[in-house]
Structures are given as structure tokens and as C-alpha cells.
Design an enzyme around this catalytic site. Sequence first.
Site, short mmCIF file in Angstrom:
data_model
loop_
_atom_site.label_atom_id
_atom_site.label_comp_id
_atom_site.label_asym_id
_atom_site.label_seq_id
_atom_site.Cartn_x
_atom_site.Cartn_y
_atom_site.Cartn_z
CE LYS A 85 -1.86 2.69 2.96
NZ LYS A 85 -1.89 3.95 2.14
N GLY A 141 6.86 5.85 8.19
CA GLY A 141 5.95 6.97 8.31
C GLY A 141 6.04 7.62 9.67
CB SER A 142 3.75 9.94 11.34
OG SER A 142 2.56 9.22 11.55
CD GLU A 171 12.69 5.20 8.74
OE1 GLU A 171 12.69 6.07 9.66
OE2 GLU A 171 12.57 5.47 7.55
CG LEU A 172 8.04 4.76 13.62
CD1 LEU A 172 7.50 4.59 15.02
CD2 LEU A 172 6.95 4.55 12.58
CB CYS A 178 13.64 9.34 7.54
SG CYS A 178 12.08 8.79 6.82
CD GLU A 192 10.33 13.29 10.60
OE1 GLU A 192 11.18 12.71 9.92
OE2 GLU A 192 9.27 12.74 10.98
#
Length: 474
Positions: free
Chosen positions: A175, A228-229, A248-249, A282, A376
Amino acid sequence: MNSTVIREKMLINGKWVGSEHTHKVYNKYTKELFSEIAVADEKLVDQAIKAAVNAHEQTTFTPEHRYQVLMRMADLLLEKQEELAMIITKEVGKPIADANVEVMRSVSTLQLSAEEAKKLVGEIIPNYNAQGRFLYTVKKPIGVIAAITPFNFPLNLIVHKLGPALAAGNPVILKPASNTATVAIKLCQLFVEAGVPKGYVQCVIGSGRTVGEQLLQDERIAHYTFTGSPEVGKHIQETIGLRKATLELGSNSATIVHSDANIDKAATKLSKMAFSNAGQVCISVQRMYVHESVYDAFLKKFLDEVALLTVGDPLHPDTDIGPMISEKEAKRVEQWVQEAKEAGAQILTGNKRVGSVFYPTVITNAETGMKIVDEEIFGPVVTITPYHSLEEAIDLVNHSKYGLQAGIYTSDLNLSYQIPYLLDVGGVVINDTCCYRADQMPYGGVKESGNGKEGPAYAIQELVKTVTVVVNLE
């Protein structure tokens, strides 16, 4: 209006499937309609999950076949480099030179993943206190994988998830971010051409609130890999329970410039990496801590280098900084900078917005409590702060809810060995910026930057089951 609008369908169970509704993708610089892509409903998502489960249970996908598919994919990406880079530039706003680099990195990531398909081995376990028994382990695919990817690296971050998953023998439901889904569909077309078995790569388009939520709620999916967040990452972990996830944020990564650093080298490189992809990376350089003894000299050189950056049309080969992903995001960055200014921060350059283009912005006198320091920003903004002692710099770097990567410029060999133990991050880069990633390295953070590691050799270990086998020899 663009007369050559791309119209794409989704890949479900080896077939290209349309739907009543479509998602419009726009050229991020010209604002012209670029593509329209079919959107999945609940029934189509369920079909994709069923197909993936059937593929996992009924299709033999040998390590040799996995290797062949992934290497063929690498070749196809190389052949299509120009086309894929052009798509990335138009639907992301990434400068064309950087888009070409992303395609080449994706080629490498697929090759690395292919090699891992040949390395999945178990081990013999010494039977010190198990006489008459032979103990060993085998590795087998974990099951259906859901890969949820962001907009900023719409090709390579997908490949970082699909490559290791397929190398381990798992079917994957992808997705991608809807606003940059065109390149994801093109990638899936190439997977079909490369000979991936039916049901092993599927792509469903839709929002996180609908398609993403349905994927999370379905217990037939064994593992989730998400970039993502932190907010969404926490929701994923809370929703899936004991099932596994690689997350992975967020990050507000920092780089230290110590008193013994090569100032010219540091300033030149940092001026590029603080604003790469309009700061939408990131591990973008968001915070810089510079020793007070070299602060003035560094700041002058850094500002001189920033002034040389070209802002504009990302299709122009000389452009360094293109638009952000949307005008909404550019306005958010503008607001955060204004809030910092009102709180006492000093803006040395930038703070200019033209639509979705936000000019590179350098800020001093920024303090904890300001969003541009604590959160961020994911935009072309960097703060520069002087420090007195190394201990102070380490505290400043670590005083963050994030911990993805950090960099340090120093000529002190002893310090270069010590610093990885002192910084609370997932990766430390010596004599380079925090914004560095090689696709084969273990990549992932601590705290609210997530858990698990990417990089094919490391990611694949999360995507297999280790089965212990005990043979009674008596």
C-alpha cells in the site's frame, strides 16, 4: 491540463483491476494532473489478502526462483531508469538528478536482496546436555507481509520492503502513499514481467483510514513493514497485538561539528544534506551543533554555500531544491518557522514560500520547546546552535524523543570510537552528515524513531520463522 494523463489499475492476484473510484496524482511543480489510479474498496483488499494467503500456502517459490526474479527486476529497473526517474520527479517534486540516484539505489537494493535469498540457512546446535539428540534450525517464510510506504522515496523504500520479503519467500501486499503511487504501479508491472508468481506481489491504493486500517485488522497478515509517522507507527503496534512489525518512524536528526573538524568540508556537505529533497528525508539534517571556537567561521561558510543552491523546476538538471509534496505541507513549515521567530529565534536566510516551494531556511537562537527543534519538521529548515563542551553537544543531540541517526565531524580518532556509545541513536556517521544511508547497512532507530532494521541482510531476518528441529537418535 496535461493531455497525457497516465491511467493505472491495481495489481490483485496477478490481474490488473480497476474500480469505480480513482485517486488523482498531480505534478508537484506544475500542479497539472499527472495520473489517475484506481482505488481499492473493502472487497478488493480482501481479494488481495486471500490471494496472498493462497500463494503462501499453495505456490512453490524456491530460493533459486526468488534470486532470478529479483535479479531480473534489477535489470529491468536499469533499463527503465530514465522513465522511472521522470515519474519520481513529477509526482514527488524531487530534482531529476536525485531521482536518478534513487533508481540506481533501488537497483542495488534488489541485487542485495537477491543475494540474501541464497543465504537463508539454519544452524546446528551443540548438544552439550542433550545426549542422544541432534538439534538444528531451519528458516521458513513468515507469511503474508503488508508493506506501507511513504511519498519521499516512492521507489527505493518500496524496494527495501519488497526485496527482502520476496527473498525470504513471502507474498507482499503493497500500500504505497496515494499521492506518489504511479511509480509503485510501474514497479509492480516490472515484477510481473520479471516472473514473480501470481499473488506474491500485489498493490492496493487507498487511504490509511480505509485500506490501511483493513490491512491492520486482518489477522491473516503475519508482518507489517511501515515507514511513516510515529503516531501511525504507534497505532499499528497497538492494533496488531502480538504480530510483528518493522517500524521506521520520525526523526529530527542532528550533526555535531567539533572544534577540530574540517570546517570547509563540513559546511559544504551540510549545506546540501540539510535541504536534500526539500528536507523531506527521514535522516535530513535538522539540527546542527557547532563548537563555539569555530562557530563564526563555520556559519559564514555554510551560509555562503546555501546561497549557491538553486531552487526551482525539479526537471532542470541544475536544480537542487524543488517543491514540497504539497502546498499544505509548505504552509505548515512556514507556520512553524514563524512561531519560532515570534519565540525569539533568528532567521538568517530563507523563510520564503512560493506555493509548495519553501526556500532553504537557516535559523539560530532556536531552543528546546520550539517545534523546529523538538519535532520532525520534514522541510528545508535547519537550526544551528553553538556549544561549549562535547558533553553539552551530546546532551543536546540526545535530548530528543527521536533517535534515528546522528553525525559528527572530528579529526579525533579516539572520539570517533567513543561517540557511538554516547549518542542514543540507531546509527552514527563519522566525518559526514547524519543524512547518509548505504542500502546494505542496518538502518533503523530507537525511541520514537521506531524498531527493527532495514537493509536486506538485516530486514530478512525479521521476515522468516526460525524452527527448531530435534532428532532423537536413540
